[in-house]
Write a protein that holds these residues in place. Structure first.
Motif, short mmCIF file in Angstrom:
data_model
loop_
_atom_site.label_atom_id
_atom_site.label_comp_id
_atom_site.label_asym_id
_atom_site.label_seq_id
_atom_site.Cartn_x
_atom_site.Cartn_y
_atom_site.Cartn_z
N ARG A 28 -12.87 -4.69 1.83
CA ARG A 28 -11.60 -4.37 1.18
C ARG A 28 -10.53 -5.38 1.58
O ARG A 28 -10.18 -5.49 2.74
N GLY A 29 -10.03 -6.11 0.59
CA GLY A 29 -9.03 -7.13 0.84
C GLY A 29 -7.68 -6.55 1.20
O GLY A 29 -7.38 -5.38 0.90
N PHE A 30 -6.83 -7.37 1.80
CA PHE A 30 -5.54 -6.92 2.29
C PHE A 30 -4.64 -6.38 1.17
O PHE A 30 -4.11 -5.27 1.27
N GLU A 31 -4.47 -7.15 0.11
CA GLU A 31 -3.54 -6.73 -0.95
C GLU A 31 -3.99 -5.43 -1.60
O GLU A 31 -3.20 -4.49 -1.74
N ASP A 32 -5.26 -5.35 -1.99
CA ASP A 32 -5.75 -4.13 -2.63
C ASP A 32 -5.71 -2.95 -1.67
O ASP A 32 -5.33 -1.84 -2.05
#
Length: 354
Positions: A335-339
């Motif tokens: 899970r990426g930071f922005e999402d």
């Protein structure tokens, strides 16, 4: 496979329980359901046995361990706390309870443990000087902090240091009571493994965030503190200059790291009598200020307020190299930071009304 999750009604523990159930594992929870942590009783999970009891109670531990294959020890008192008067509570909940649990495991013949540890065992983490040479920093100077100089210095030269990724082989340097208690948990687990021929994995969580974080508590992580402020309609207040670097990792990625650790233990990838430590942090480095900005933007709130305030127990930069976990456990955060932060900005916190 039957697993026991201590603290399984909590933030990280609850996500581990859900992920284990999705794998088809049989799950038992041991949780005190302390009203200070669980103001409202958590909803039941079909198929999960919940024992209400303290991990520091030998009788509750003995009952919880019956027929168990692996223990995932998540229960703990977390966070920096309020002041040093919290120290006895940290030692009782973290160290005494762990000793009681390990003694119970030895008696019951349960020989596999996944322990929730923390990045705080490293203190200020890893740094280099301007020439790229590793330097272990001294504690930050109060006079520097008061003048807005937040990066630590080289103890020999006084030069401001540059942050680097910390590995599991870094020197341990706990700088507050919580940190000392987490390192003691690791030492207890290692001693138990050597004494009994068992195996243990300690997962050094970095900054975990995600749905169902606890809110409105001085023991919560910075992401939860920011979300709680936004829920109250307040602008987020950021300590220091907001440039503190962290490895923010989503709670579902942390849950997956725990399940992969069980796989490693059951698969014999940790030698008998040994304990192995792994950093669990995102592959991306972000600042506390960036978290405040993303959350405030998604919430449509005023811009964060950078206060310049500081706490002596805080560290400046602590960012993970999780290469060992990737290589040995096969764990890669998904899970990426922005999402992840955008989801977290609108996700319920523990303590929200349903």
């Amino acid at each position: 496979m039957r697993i026991l999750v201590t603290g399984g009604a909590g933030f990280i523990g609850g996500h581990i329980v859900e992920a284990a159930m999705a794998r088809g594992w049989e799950v038992r929870i041991l949780d005190s359901l302390d009203p200070a942590v669980h103001p409202d009783p958590p909803p039941g999970i079909p198929g999960v046995s919940v024992l209400v009891g303290d991990a520091g109670d030998p009788d509750a531990v003995a009952q919880a361990l019956a027929g168990v294959d692996v223990v995932m020890h998540q229960s703990a008192k977390v966070g920096l706390g309020v002041d040093f008067f919290d120290a006895p509570d940290y030692i009782r909940n973290n160290d005494l309870a762990t000793a009681v649990l390990l003694a119970g495991m030895a008696a019951a013949g349960v020989d596999k443990l996944v322990l929730a540890s923390s990045m705080v065992v490293y203190g200020e983490g890893a740094y280099t000087d301007s020439a790229g040479r590793p330097v272990h920093p001294a504690p930050r100077r109060v006079e520097d902090l008061e003048h807005g100089i937040f990066d630590p210095r080289d103890p020999a030269t006084g030069e401001l240091l540059l942050p680097a990724l910390v590995t599991e082989d870094a020197a341990m340097d706990p700088r507050n009571v919580y940190a000392a208690s987490k390192l003691a948990q690791e030492h207890l687990a290692a001693a138990w493994a050597r004494s009994t021929g068992s195996t243990a994995i300690a997962l050094r969580y970095h900054n975990v965030y995600g749905p169902r974080m606890p809110k409105n508590t001085p023991y919560a992580g910075v992401a939860s503190v920011f979300r709680s402020a936004l829920a109250r309609g307040e602008a987020v207040r950021v300590f220091e200059d907001g440039g503190q670097r962290r490895s923010f990792v989503h709670v579902r990625d942390v849950a997956e790291a725990n399940l992969l650790s069980v796989d490693a233990l059951v698969g014999g990838r940790v030698a008998s009598g040994c304990a192995r430590a792994y950093n669990i942090g995102a592959s991306e480095v972000h600042t506390v200020g960036q978290v405040a900005e993303v959350l405030s933007s998604v919430a449509g709130a005023p811009a964060p307020v950078v206060t310049g305030e500081f706490r002596l127990g805080d560290v400046r930069h602590i960012t993970a190299s999780s290469a060992r976990a990737w290589a040995e456990l096969g764990w890669i955060p998904k899970r990426g930071f922005e999402d992840g932060m955008r989801e977290f900005a609108i996700a319920p916190l523990r303590g929200d009304q349903a």
